[in-house]
Write a protein that holds these residues in place. Structure first.
Motif, mmCIF file in Angstrom:
data_model
loop_
_atom_site.group_PDB
_atom_site.id
_atom_site.type_symbol
_atom_site.label_atom_id
_atom_site.label_comp_id
_atom_site.label_asym_id
_atom_site.label_seq_id
_atom_site.Cartn_x
_atom_site.Cartn_y
_atom_site.Cartn_z
ATOM 1 N N ILE A 223 167.232 25.407 23.987
ATOM 2 C CA ILE A 223 166.121 25.868 23.975
ATOM 3 C C ILE A 223 165.211 26.138 25.406
ATOM 4 O O ILE A 223 165.783 25.584 26.468
ATOM 5 C CB ILE A 223 165.301 24.841 23.250
ATOM 6 N N THR A 224 164.302 26.898 25.298
ATOM 7 C CA THR A 224 163.624 27.026 26.608
ATOM 8 C C THR A 224 162.028 26.839 26.068
ATOM 9 O O THR A 224 161.410 27.504 25.122
ATOM 10 C CB THR A 224 163.700 28.485 26.764
ATOM 11 N N ASN A 225 161.434 25.740 26.766
ATOM 12 C CA ASN A 225 160.073 25.714 26.808
ATOM 13 C C ASN A 225 159.346 25.728 28.033
ATOM 14 O O ASN A 225 158.829 26.587 28.620
ATOM 15 C CB ASN A 225 159.576 24.530 25.836
ATOM 16 N N ILE A 226 159.527 24.317 28.766
ATOM 17 C CA ILE A 226 158.989 24.324 30.184
ATOM 18 C C ILE A 226 160.312 23.648 30.824
ATOM 19 O O ILE A 226 161.016 22.680 30.489
ATOM 20 C CB ILE A 226 157.881 23.455 30.082
ATOM 21 N N PRO A 227 160.323 24.257 32.050
ATOM 22 C CA PRO A 227 159.595 25.372 32.756
ATOM 23 C C PRO A 227 159.742 26.616 32.047
ATOM 24 O O PRO A 227 160.999 26.962 31.968
ATOM 25 C CB PRO A 227 159.994 25.122 33.940
#
Length: 263
Positions: A202-206
């Motif tokens: 997944i990609t959230n932060i950064p």
């Protein structure tokens, strides 16, 4: 120089390892300076008790422990003592007293709640509406403008729960980044979730889109490990990857912050 000013302790109830474990791991990981910034206690006006931060009465032991370890390891690593604090206007007078009383080296700005966690939810889990997004922006800017903080930690925290980086996110990001640039306040490229993101795909932060905005606005970055487990400091892969990513973006990156006793 490899440094980290975002390190937690077991006192926040969601970290693992002794204070000394974190220092030993940082030495193994090649860090030259390690700053502890556990979640600040707040002396609330209500009976509210947070389950993600130490109690005010635990603060003296936190300071004493780190001072003893700073002396013990002074020939191997530089230890700095700080706190990660929210911008809670009603409690800033108390916080300023704590900073002075314990001669803290620095504090960083973790924008987790709007004005107080007694009644406002965590931005990292509940920023799923435009209204919450705007509250995040408002408190982020107010906190930065207070002049209290060395840098803004995980400035893209809202992307942990907001569904997609849409037009509203871009506007909020621009506003935050422009104020940070005007104030010459660094933004933290937070790698605390890097292993979780990679494991779960997944990609959230950064968040890449936020950091494109930050680059465009001419912001300065600092890498923050946000270490909640001591062994995370022993693995350089995410730190080195972050440095390469920021270099590829063309961002200015710093590895040292000004300390309160130097101002």
């Amino acid at each position: 120089m490899r440094t980290n000013y975002h390190t937690h302790t077991i006192r926040c109830h969601h970290a693992t390892g002794s204070d000394e474990d974190f220092i030993i791991s940082a030495i193994k990981g090649g860090y030259k300076e390690l700053g502890f910034s556990d979640h600040t206690p707040w002396k609330y006006d209500t009976n509210y008790v947070s389950d993600i931060r130490m109690l005010p009465e635990e603060l003296p032991e936190y300071i004493e422990s780190l001072r003893l370890l700073r002396e013990k390891y002074k020939n191997q690593i530089s230890i700095k003592i700080g706190l990660e604090c929210e911008y809670f206007p009603n409690y800033l007078h108390w916080l300023k007293g704590i900073i002075k009383e314990y001669q803290l080296d620095y504090i960083i700005f973790g924008n987790h709640h709007f004005h107080t966690d007694e009644k406002f939810p965590y931005f990292g889990r509940h920023t799923d509406t435009i209204e919450m997004l705007e509250l995040y922006e408002e408190s982020a800017i107010e906190g930065m403008e207070s002049g209290l903080f060395a840098y803004l930690a995980h400035p893209d925290l809202f992307m942990r729960s907001y569904s997609e980086f849409d037009h509203h996110c871009k506007l909020v990001s621009k506003h935050i980044c422009r104020v940070a640039k005007q104030l010459n306040l660094p933004l933290e490229y937070n790698i605390g979730y890097a292993d979780y993101n990679e494991t779960n795909g997944i990609t959230n932060i950064p968040h890449p889109e936020f950091w494109k905005v930050a680059t465009h606005e001419g912001c300065t970055a600092i890498i923050g490990v946000d270490a909640h487990h001591y062994q995370y400091l022993e693995t350089p892969v995410y730190y080195d990857r972050a440095r390469q990513t920021l270099q590829n973006l063309g961002m200015k990156v710093i590895d040292k912050i000004p300390f309160l006793n130097e101002k």
